[in-house]
Design an enzyme around this catalytic site. Sequence first.
Site, mmCIF file in Angstrom:
data_model
loop_
_atom_site.group_PDB
_atom_site.id
_atom_site.type_symbol
_atom_site.label_atom_id
_atom_site.label_comp_id
_atom_site.label_asym_id
_atom_site.label_seq_id
_atom_site.Cartn_x
_atom_site.Cartn_y
_atom_site.Cartn_z
ATOM 1 N N THR A 1 21.866 44.309 22.121
ATOM 2 C CA THR A 1 20.851 43.705 21.469
ATOM 3 C C THR A 1 21.079 43.004 20.473
ATOM 4 O OG1 THR A 1 19.558 45.638 22.940
ATOM 5 C CG2 THR A 1 18.569 44.586 21.109
ATOM 6 N N TYR B 1 8.300 46.289 14.637
ATOM 7 C CA TYR B 1 8.318 47.098 15.850
ATOM 8 C C TYR B 1 8.004 48.476 16.182
ATOM 9 C CZ TYR B 1 10.499 48.873 19.957
ATOM 10 O OH TYR B 1 10.887 49.180 21.280
ATOM 11 N N ASP C 1 15.616 47.755 29.297
ATOM 12 C CA ASP C 1 16.569 47.862 28.809
ATOM 13 C C ASP C 1 16.780 49.337 29.052
ATOM 14 O OD1 ASP C 1 19.057 47.193 27.112
ATOM 15 O OD2 ASP C 1 17.671 48.985 26.051
ATOM 16 N N HIS D 1 19.724 51.724 30.485
ATOM 17 C CA HIS D 1 20.562 53.322 29.811
ATOM 18 C C HIS D 1 19.800 54.400 31.256
ATOM 19 C CE1 HIS D 1 22.673 50.903 26.988
ATOM 20 N NE2 HIS D 1 20.795 49.998 27.060
ATOM 21 N N HIS E 1 21.213 40.480 27.572
ATOM 22 C CA HIS E 1 22.593 40.649 28.048
ATOM 23 C C HIS E 1 21.736 41.809 29.534
ATOM 24 C CE1 HIS E 1 20.825 44.987 27.135
ATOM 25 N NE2 HIS E 1 20.599 44.323 25.905
ATOM 26 N N HIS F 1 25.552 48.317 28.514
ATOM 27 C CA HIS F 1 26.183 47.028 27.764
ATOM 28 C C HIS F 1 26.749 47.090 26.484
ATOM 29 C CE1 HIS F 1 22.660 46.692 24.869
ATOM 30 N NE2 HIS F 1 22.184 47.703 25.967
#
Length: 454
Positions: free
Chosen positions: A96, A192, A228, A232, A274, A379
């Site tokens: 990431t 964030y 994402d 996962h 990704h 990933h």
Amino acid sequence: MLSRVPLLAALAAVSACAYRSDPPALTPVTRSAPPTTAAAAPLGDATTAQRAPVTILISIDGFRPDYLDRGVTPQLSHLAATGVSAAMRPSFPSKTFPNHWTLVTGLVPDRHGITANSMEDAARPGEKFTMATDDPFWWNAAEPLWVTAERAGIRSATMFWPGSNVAWGGTMAREWPHVTTGGTRPHDWQQYGEAVEDRQRVDALIDWLRRPPATRPQFLTLYFDEVDTAGHQFGPADPRTLEAVAKADAAIGRLVAELATLGQPANLVIVSDHGMAPTDTRRTIALDTLVPATDARIVETGPYATLAPLPGRDAAVAAALLRPHPHMQCWRKGQLPARFRYGRNPRIPAFLCLGEDGPGGAWEIAKTAPTKQASDGAHGFDNDSPDMRALFIANGPAFRAGKRLPTFDNVDVAPLLRDLLGLPAGQGLDGSDRPFRGVLIAGPQRRTLPNAGG
């Protein structure tokens, strides 16, 4: 279907849709609440004044391009069909933070310095970079696009983007309270927070665009993490992951609808960092069966692992790792395949092992064998693996309609964004705007960057 118009005509058409799209084809978006008086007030002049297009860079973390084929993405699929799309190759490692920094610098991780999600630097013994690190020391090797834009007088605003909270070019004191001296951030930015909902993220961006022209941002970023996270947890084929895909798609639809209501033309560049591979703990390589803890310190594990030999144990680690292994290949950092463009940065440990991602399934590397069975996703594998392909969609007045591009490298996105913003081509970048030269209708007037190093 709305007829296609040249860029200049699109700028003049105040009431035109901000995208090359057919509004009835978009799923209607229901507002969670009517606009407040305060939010609606600035639109009195905005709806009658000409608005120049803005550039919005959007990341949907972990979004595989083939999610568009699952029947749950009416908004994104429509933008792809009426704009430009491709399956994009991420940089190695397909993680990431390295790839988000590549997307806004045009440099591979080996050069921009964010070489992993977790890394060390000999200049900072005892410290470790994590995804919460905002010390400019770790980021200062490559200038991000919002800094270049700010220096050129182009106001920027980031609703989340890895690294956008960093005072780039500054210096953080190593002692508490860790005051940062100098540096440049976007004019507007948000720290964030995973709990910030998609609705709030879109609303923040739209509120910035409600400002009068003098303070309105021209370059914006937006970031969504739910695809994402679900990938996962459950793997890329799980229905719960597709629910997250549909949620992100709805957020994009809401953004499109709000921009149209605002009368704000925009060039959207929608990417992912990704893809995602299906993994299972039954496909795990345990490093402790190969290298004892007395020989090496393990820095990272997962789809790839990095190891730092302990003093005097380099030859022993090389003997253990550099021989053939089922489902894994290891190299010294300086002997990685050239196509990875990775292995020279001093932050990369001495040895790297990469798990296989092939027809038989993806293999992960762990310190020890797992004790419980689980099927999920990961990933970080070979960046040329089909599972690691990233999303690319571009739609707006600067782009031709219905164009599908061959796979290109994500280092080319930053040069494209420079074109859209009217910035000069960067010097010494690893990418170029070559893949997009046949799909751009027209570029904005180029600007001169006073005292800016490109």
